[in-house]
Enzyme design. Structure first.
Site, mmCIF file in Angstrom:
data_model
loop_
_atom_site.group_PDB
_atom_site.id
_atom_site.type_symbol
_atom_site.label_atom_id
_atom_site.label_comp_id
_atom_site.label_asym_id
_atom_site.label_seq_id
_atom_site.Cartn_x
_atom_site.Cartn_y
_atom_site.Cartn_z
ATOM 1 N N LYS A 209 0.853 -1.183 0.000
ATOM 2 C CA LYS A 209 0.000 0.000 0.000
ATOM 3 C C LYS A 209 0.885 1.228 0.000
ATOM 4 O O LYS A 209 1.513 1.572 0.991
ATOM 5 C CB LYS A 209 -0.936 0.049 1.215
ATOM 6 C CG LYS A 209 -2.053 1.063 0.954
ATOM 7 C CD LYS A 209 -2.640 1.690 2.173
ATOM 8 C CE LYS A 209 -1.825 2.767 2.811
ATOM 9 N NZ LYS A 209 -1.631 3.988 1.995
ATOM 10 N N GLU A 285 10.192 0.867 10.311
ATOM 11 C CA GLU A 285 11.238 1.894 10.162
ATOM 12 C C GLU A 285 10.538 3.222 10.406
ATOM 13 O O GLU A 285 9.717 3.649 9.609
ATOM 14 C CB GLU A 285 11.847 1.809 8.760
ATOM 15 C CG GLU A 285 13.203 2.475 8.689
ATOM 16 C CD GLU A 285 13.112 3.879 8.148
ATOM 17 O OE1 GLU A 285 12.996 4.820 8.985
ATOM 18 O OE2 GLU A 285 13.131 4.047 6.923
ATOM 19 N N CYS A 319 13.628 10.676 7.134
ATOM 20 C CA CYS A 319 13.558 10.106 8.486
ATOM 21 C C CYS A 319 14.883 10.328 9.212
ATOM 22 O O CYS A 319 14.904 10.413 10.433
ATOM 23 C CB CYS A 319 13.209 8.637 8.418
ATOM 24 S SG CYS A 319 14.222 7.715 7.271
ATOM 25 N N GLU A 416 9.780 15.297 15.378
ATOM 26 C CA GLU A 416 10.192 15.201 13.971
ATOM 27 C C GLU A 416 9.449 16.272 13.172
ATOM 28 O O GLU A 416 8.230 16.226 13.037
ATOM 29 C CB GLU A 416 9.829 13.797 13.460
ATOM 30 C CG GLU A 416 10.385 13.482 12.103
ATOM 31 C CD GLU A 416 10.165 12.009 11.699
ATOM 32 O OE1 GLU A 416 9.056 11.487 11.917
ATOM 33 O OE2 GLU A 416 11.103 11.410 11.157
HETATM 34 P P1 NAI Z 1 2.067 8.021 8.256
HETATM 35 O O1 NAI Z 1 2.994 7.205 9.069
HETATM 36 O O2 NAI Z 1 0.694 8.209 8.792
HETATM 37 O O3 NAI Z 1 1.928 7.388 6.795
HETATM 38 C C1 NAI Z 1 2.813 6.445 6.241
HETATM 39 C C2 NAI Z 1 2.006 5.316 5.616
HETATM 40 O O4 NAI Z 1 1.202 4.703 6.606
HETATM 41 C C3 NAI Z 1 1.042 5.774 4.527
HETATM 42 O O5 NAI Z 1 1.005 4.802 3.506
HETATM 43 C C4 NAI Z 1 -0.282 5.814 5.257
HETATM 44 O O6 NAI Z 1 -1.387 5.646 4.414
HETATM 45 C C5 NAI Z 1 -0.144 4.636 6.189
HETATM 46 N N1 NAI Z 1 -1.007 4.683 7.364
HETATM 47 C C6 NAI Z 1 -1.469 5.768 8.034
HETATM 48 N N2 NAI Z 1 -2.274 5.400 9.051
HETATM 49 C C7 NAI Z 1 -2.318 4.051 9.037
HETATM 50 C C8 NAI Z 1 -2.983 3.074 9.826
HETATM 51 N N3 NAI Z 1 -3.776 3.415 10.853
HETATM 52 N N4 NAI Z 1 -2.825 1.771 9.533
HETATM 53 C C9 NAI Z 1 -2.024 1.395 8.510
HETATM 54 N N5 NAI Z 1 -1.393 2.269 7.718
HETATM 55 C C10 NAI Z 1 -1.520 3.576 7.975
HETATM 56 O O7 NAI Z 1 2.717 9.418 7.975
HETATM 57 P P2 NAI Z 1 2.003 10.743 7.397
HETATM 58 O O8 NAI Z 1 0.689 10.902 8.090
HETATM 59 O O9 NAI Z 1 2.024 10.692 5.936
HETATM 60 O O10 NAI Z 1 2.992 11.868 7.887
HETATM 61 C C11 NAI Z 1 2.945 12.331 9.218
HETATM 62 C C12 NAI Z 1 4.316 12.512 9.781
HETATM 63 O O11 NAI Z 1 4.972 11.269 9.849
HETATM 64 C C13 NAI Z 1 5.242 13.383 8.960
HETATM 65 O O12 NAI Z 1 5.063 14.726 9.244
HETATM 66 C C14 NAI Z 1 6.576 12.894 9.422
HETATM 67 O O13 NAI Z 1 6.937 13.527 10.617
HETATM 68 C C15 NAI Z 1 6.345 11.445 9.693
HETATM 69 N N6 NAI Z 1 6.814 10.582 8.605
HETATM 70 C C16 NAI Z 1 7.955 9.894 8.786
HETATM 71 C C17 NAI Z 1 8.456 9.125 7.787
HETATM 72 C C18 NAI Z 1 9.714 8.380 7.979
HETATM 73 O O14 NAI Z 1 10.267 7.885 7.017
HETATM 74 N N7 NAI Z 1 10.201 8.264 9.189
HETATM 75 C C19 NAI Z 1 7.822 9.037 6.479
HETATM 76 C C20 NAI Z 1 6.583 9.762 6.394
HETATM 77 C C21 NAI Z 1 6.125 10.511 7.431
#
Ligand code: NAI
Ligand code: MG
Length: 512
Positions: A209, A285, A319, A416
């Protein structure tokens, strides 16, 4: 996220060749990009969502709609898992040998390389990252990742173990089965490669996904994989939102493992869903707040280049971003002055124009979040030396921003930010900085700049982080394990360690 080895090792930021593709024009036309696939990819076919719903994906450089993409939910995840299960248990995949999986992974790498220009364009269109970065960094690293794991596909093996008694004891490293993978939007293609490479090399089937902000490149690559010969059902892509499609995948009773990259709080939800369903294996991760520590005896110019790249690269959406930059007292003023001048000169604008190094944040939501952190930094008393504003009114551009006089308990020093916001702090001694650097719930990466090898080694031993860079930053390689200590995650991706995330160990004991 990834300067090439030589660039980073030299302590230089990626001075990338900006004119791209044919090496001539500096401005790439984005107007002509057409998005080839907008439906989900399940069981070897592009299909609409069961509900018939779709969602918009936007161009972050303009805020305009690129196209509609099928919106998957539980019913679509069910279909994808069924297809993956069938391919795993009874399809051609179940009988395929390592060398044949290697051949397919190499062919996929070749196909991605052959379509580098198109993929880089789609990636920049959907994500907003400069085209030169997509073309010079994301796609080449993706190709290398697939080739690296192709190399492992016929080398996944157990051991013969001498046990007591008259027995033959050996282990088999078997694929786990159907693997669910949920990835973020900051490196859409590369994160796909980090997930698919080891999973497929080990013989699993996958349901991916992609992030709702950046769904289109995964669909394009699924098609390439099908064209090079991956059997139906081995690779499935369900586009959709996290709390619906993502949650259905992580709580699915017939998914054997879930791999995730994204926010720490989402990682907790996924681990909970795994625990409450079938105890599927979990690798995570997650986020970071990585300390980047510059000692007075460092090559200052190299440290400035490295710290600048380590924070501002990819619009700060990494990240591993070196978002806690600690500089030793005696060089602090000089460092801050030079860094501020450098940040002020950073050009922000159209990702398809090679004149600009920084594109937009991925979405309005992310831009607002970053601007909110900037406000909180000001309110909590940090001093802003440059930046702080949105750039223009179309798209989601944010000025490169630098704060000094940042205290450890301020929000901008703890959370972050995921944007182009740098916090520079001062330190006096090694003992003090080890304690401060480790005082965080995260532990993804860290960096140290010094010419003193003893200092470098003591620091790298003491820092609680999955990766420590010495006199470089953002050096990634498919062969080097990557992952987090503490709340930055569970498990390691890439390198030989990634194989552990995608295999079960079976012990066989035969009476002689
Ligand atoms: P997120 O962690 O919510 O999204 C990443 C993935 O998880 C997306 O594919 C999303 O659809 C999925 N996801 C979201 N909620 C879920 C759930 N309940 N169950 C299963 N999958 C789920 O991150 P988001 O909302 O895009 O960004 C928010 C913050 O997260 C950013 O501002 C940043 O600080 C952080 N982030 C960190 C990343 C990293 O590589 N460490 C990458 C992206 C975001
Ligand atoms: Mg979220």
């Amino acid at each position: 996220m990834a300067v090439t080895k030589t660039q980073a090792a030299a302590g230089k930021s990626a001075k990338l060749t900006r004119p791209v593709a044919n090496g001539k024009h500096a401005k790439v036309s984005s107007g002509a990009i057409s998005v080839p696939y907008q439906k989900m990819f399940i069981g070897g076919r592009f299909v609409d969502s069961v509900s018939g719903k779709s969602f918009e994906t936007l161009n972050p450089a303009t805020g305009e709609v690129i196209c509609q993409v099928a919106e998957g939910d539980k019913a679509d995840i069910d279909l994808a898992v069924k297809a993956a299960r069938k391919a795993f248990e009874s399809g051609p995949w179940s009988k395929m040998h390592g060398p044949d999986r290697a051949r397919l992974l190499n062919k996929l790498a070749d196909a991605i390389e052959a379509n580098r220009e198109e993929l880089a364009k789609l990636e920049s269109l959907d994500n907003g990252k400069p085209y030169a970065d997509s073309f010079n960094i994301d796609i080449p690293l993706t190709v290398k990742c697939f080739r690296y794991f192709a190399g492992w596909a016929d080398k996944v093996m157990g051991k013969t173990i001498p046990i007591e008694g008259d027995f033959l004891c050996y282990t088999r490293h078997e694929p786990i089965g159907v693997v669910g993978q949920i990835i973020p939007w900051n490196f859409p293609i590369l994160m796909l490669a980090w997930k698919w490479g080891p999973a497929l090399a080990c013989g699993n089937t996958v349901v991916l996904k992609p992030a709702e902000q950046t769904p289109i490149t995964a669909l394009r690559i699924a098609k390439l994989a099908h064209e090079v010969g991956f059997p139906d059902g081995v690779i499935n892509v369900v586009t959709g939102y996290g709390p619906t499609a993502g949650a259905a995948l992580s709580s699915h009773m017939d998914v054997d493992k879930i791999g995730f990259t994204g926010e720490t709080t989402t990682g907790k939800l996924i681990m909970t869903a795994a625990a409450q369903s079938n105890l599927k294996r979990v690798s995570l991760e997650l986020g970071g707040k990585s300390p980047n520590i510059v000692f007075a005896d460092a090559d200052i110019d190299a440290a400035i280049e490295g710290a600048y790249f380590g924070l501002f690269f990819n619009q700060g959406q990494c990240c591993v971003a070196g978002s806690r930059l600690y500089v030793e007292e005696s060089i602090y003023d000089e460092f801050v002055k030079k860094m501020t001048a450098k940040a002020k000169s950073r050009k922000v604008g159209d990702p398809f124009d090679a004149a600009f190094e920084q594109g937009p944040q991925v979405s309005q939501e992310q831009m607002d979040k970053v601007l909110g952190y900037i406000e909180s930094g000001k309110k909590e008393g940090a001093k802003m030396l440059t930046g702080g504003n949105r750039v223009g009114s179309d798209g989601y551009f944010v000025e490169p921003t630098i704060f000094v006089d940042v205290k450890e308990d301020m929000k901008i020093a703890k959370e972050e930010i995921f944007g182009p916001v740098m916090s520079i702090m001062k330190f006096k001694s090694m003992d003090e900085i080890i304690e401060r650097a480790n005082k965080t719930m995260f532990g993804l990466a860290a960096a140290v700049w010094t010419k003193d090898v003893k200092k470098a080694l003591r620091m790298s031993n003491s820092l609680k982080a999955g990766t420590v860079w010495v006199n470089c930053y953002d050096v990634f390689d498919a062969a080097a394990p990557f992952g987090g200590f503490k709340m930055s995650g569970i498990g390691r991706e890439m390198g030989e360690y990634a194989l552990q995330q995608y295999t079960e160990v079976k012990t066989v004991i035969v009476a002689m």
